[in-house]
Enzyme design. Structure first.
Site, short mmCIF file in Angstrom:
data_model
loop_
_atom_site.label_atom_id
_atom_site.label_comp_id
_atom_site.label_asym_id
_atom_site.label_seq_id
_atom_site.Cartn_x
_atom_site.Cartn_y
_atom_site.Cartn_z
N TYR A 183 -13.58 -7.43 4.99
CA TYR A 183 -13.25 -6.01 4.85
C TYR A 183 -14.09 -5.37 3.74
O TYR A 183 -14.69 -4.31 3.93
CB TYR A 183 -11.75 -5.86 4.56
CG TYR A 183 -11.26 -4.43 4.56
CD1 TYR A 183 -10.94 -3.78 5.75
CD2 TYR A 183 -11.11 -3.71 3.37
CE1 TYR A 183 -10.49 -2.47 5.76
CE2 TYR A 183 -10.66 -2.41 3.36
CZ TYR A 183 -10.34 -1.78 4.56
OH TYR A 183 -9.90 -0.47 4.55
N ASN A 229 -13.25 6.67 11.84
CA ASN A 229 -12.04 6.21 11.16
C ASN A 229 -11.55 4.84 11.63
O ASN A 229 -10.85 4.15 10.88
CB ASN A 229 -10.95 7.27 11.37
CG ASN A 229 -9.56 6.76 11.06
OD1 ASN A 229 -9.19 6.61 9.89
ND2 ASN A 229 -8.79 6.45 12.10
P1 NAP Z 1 -4.27 1.52 11.71
O1 NAP Z 1 -2.99 2.29 11.69
O2 NAP Z 1 -4.23 0.07 11.99
O3 NAP Z 1 -5.25 2.26 12.74
C1 NAP Z 1 -6.51 1.71 13.08
C2 NAP Z 1 -7.09 2.49 14.23
O4 NAP Z 1 -8.35 1.89 14.57
C3 NAP Z 1 -6.20 2.47 15.47
O5 NAP Z 1 -6.18 3.74 16.06
C4 NAP Z 1 -6.90 1.47 16.39
O6 NAP Z 1 -6.72 1.84 17.75
C5 NAP Z 1 -8.37 1.67 15.97
N1 NAP Z 1 -9.17 0.49 16.31
C6 NAP Z 1 -9.04 -0.79 15.88
N2 NAP Z 1 -9.92 -1.59 16.48
C7 NAP Z 1 -10.64 -0.80 17.34
C8 NAP Z 1 -11.70 -1.04 18.25
N3 NAP Z 1 -12.22 -2.27 18.43
N4 NAP Z 1 -12.20 0.01 18.97
C9 NAP Z 1 -11.67 1.25 18.81
N5 NAP Z 1 -10.67 1.54 17.95
C10 NAP Z 1 -10.17 0.52 17.22
O7 NAP Z 1 -5.04 1.65 10.32
P2 NAP Z 1 -5.27 2.87 9.32
O8 NAP Z 1 -4.68 2.45 8.02
O9 NAP Z 1 -4.89 4.18 9.91
O10 NAP Z 1 -6.86 2.77 9.15
C11 NAP Z 1 -7.74 3.82 9.45
C12 NAP Z 1 -8.95 3.71 8.52
O11 NAP Z 1 -8.53 3.90 7.17
C13 NAP Z 1 -9.64 2.34 8.56
O12 NAP Z 1 -11.05 2.53 8.56
C14 NAP Z 1 -9.19 1.68 7.26
O13 NAP Z 1 -10.13 0.74 6.79
C15 NAP Z 1 -9.10 2.89 6.36
N6 NAP Z 1 -8.25 2.69 5.16
C16 NAP Z 1 -6.92 2.42 5.29
C17 NAP Z 1 -6.15 2.20 4.15
C18 NAP Z 1 -4.67 1.89 4.24
O14 NAP Z 1 -4.08 1.55 3.19
N7 NAP Z 1 -4.03 2.00 5.38
C19 NAP Z 1 -6.74 2.29 2.88
C20 NAP Z 1 -8.12 2.58 2.79
C21 NAP Z 1 -8.86 2.79 3.94
P3 NAP Z 1 -6.54 0.85 19.01
O15 NAP Z 1 -5.81 -0.37 18.52
O16 NAP Z 1 -5.76 1.70 19.98
O17 NAP Z 1 -7.93 0.57 19.47
#
Ligand code: NAP
Length: 244
Positions: free
Chosen positions: A158, A87
C-alpha cells in the site's frame, strides 16, 4: 448556479466509501457523474438516488480494455470528461484484517495492490488525457494517503503504491502543464470509516473520519479551470484552505 453545473466527472471506486460520497456531492453540485467500479448493482442503487444525470459503467481498473471502454462510453454519452477522480483503491489491511510484513506477502497480493492503486490510475489517466488535451481543459484528482508521504511497518504494498501515485501525479502535472489540465493528489488526512477498516474494534473507531471528509476539497479541485494549481498533494483540509 451550482459549483459544477453540467461538468462531466468520472469517479473510480464509486460503489462505496469515499468514492460514493464524492459522487453524491458532485451530483448535488450539478455535475453529470460517471460511476465506475466492479459492483454494478451497488452503483445502480447509488445512481437511482442521485439528483442529476449519471452513467454507471462497470470496469476493473486493472483491465486496460475495460477502462478504454468506460471512457469511450462516457464520451459517447456526455461528449467530454471535465474531471477524473482516481479513487479506486485496496489495501491488505482490508483484505486480511491486519498488517503483513514483507516476508509474509505473496507476489499475487503485491500485484493486486500495485495494479489497483497505481496501474489503474495510469490506465484511466491515459484514457482521458487525449480528450482533455483536445479541449485544453481538465482536472485529474488522485486519491492518495498520508502513506504516500510517510511509511509504516506492515503495509509495504500500500505504501509503495501511494508513493508511486504521488510520483505519477507530479509527472502527469508536468506533462499536462501548458495543455490546460491540472493534476493533483488529495488524501483524507486520517482514517476514514469505510470498508478498508471494517476489522477495527469499536473502541478504535472514535478518531475515525466520515466518508464525506474529502467532498469539499474534491469540489474545489474539480471546479479549477485551466492554469489552476497543479502538481500538488495535500490532505483535504489543506486543499480547502488553499482553494477555498
Ligand atoms: P472502500 O470503501 O473499500 O472502496 C474502494 C473502492 O474501490 C470500491 O468502490 C471498490 O469497488 C473499488 N475497487 C477496488 N478494487 C477495484 C478494481 N480492481 N477495479 C475497480 N474498482 C475497484 O475504500 P475507501 O476507503 O473508500 O478508499 C477509497 C480511496 O481512499 C482508496 O484509494 C484508498 O487508498 C484511499 N484512502 C482511504 C483511507 C481510509 O482510511 N479509508 C485513508 C486514506 C486514503 P468494487 O469492489 O465494486 O470494484
Amino acid at each position: 448556479m451550482p459549483a459544477l453545473a453540467d461538468d462531466v466527472i468520472v469517479v473510480t471506486g464509486a460503489s462505496r466509501g469515499l468514492g460514493r460520497a464524492m459522487v453524491e456531492r458532485f451530483s448535488d453540485e450539478g455535475a453529470r457523474v460517471v460511476l465506475t467500479a466492479r459492483d454494478e448493482e451497488r452503483m445502480d442503487e447509488i445512481a437511482t438516488d442521485l439528483p442529476g444525470e449519471s452513467l454507471v459503467v462497470p470496469a476493473d481498473v486493472r483491465d486496460a480494455d475495460a477502462v478504454e471502454r468506460a471512457v469511450a462510453r462516457t464520451i459517447e454519452e456526455f461528449d467530454r470528461v471535465d474531471t477524473l477522480v482516481n479513487n479506486a483503491g485496496v489495501s491488505l489491511l482490508g483484505m486480511y484484517d491486519g498488517r503483513n510484513r514483507l516476508e509474509e506477502i505473496s507476489e499475487e497480493d503485491w500485484d493486486t495492490v500495485l495494479e489497483v492503486n497505481l496501474k489503474g490510475v495510469f490506465l484511466f489517466t491515459r484514457a482521458v488525457l487525449p480528450h482533455m488535451y483536445e479541449r485544453e481543459s481538465g482536472n485529474i484528482v488522485n486519491v492518495s494517503s498520508g502513506l504516500g508521504r510517510h511509511s509504516i511497518a506492515g503495509a509495504g504494498p500500500y505504501v509503495s503504491s501511494k508513493w508511486g501515485l504521488e510520483g505519477l501525479t507530479r509527472t502527469t502535472a508536468l506533462e499536462a502543464e501548458d495543455r490546460g489540465v491540472n493534476a493533483n493528489a488529495v488524501d483524507p488526512g486520517g482514517r476514514v470509516d469505510t470498508a478498508i477498516w471494517d476489522h477495527l474494534p469499536d473502541d478504535e473507531r472514535e478518531e475515525i473520519l466520515d466518508p464525506d471528509v474529502m467532498n469539499d476539497a474534491a469540489v474545489l479541485l474539480a471546479a479549477q479551470g485551466p492554469d489552476g494549481v497543479s502538481g500538488e498533494s495535500m490532505p483535504a483540509e489543506e486543499w480547502e484552505q488553499r482553494l477555498g
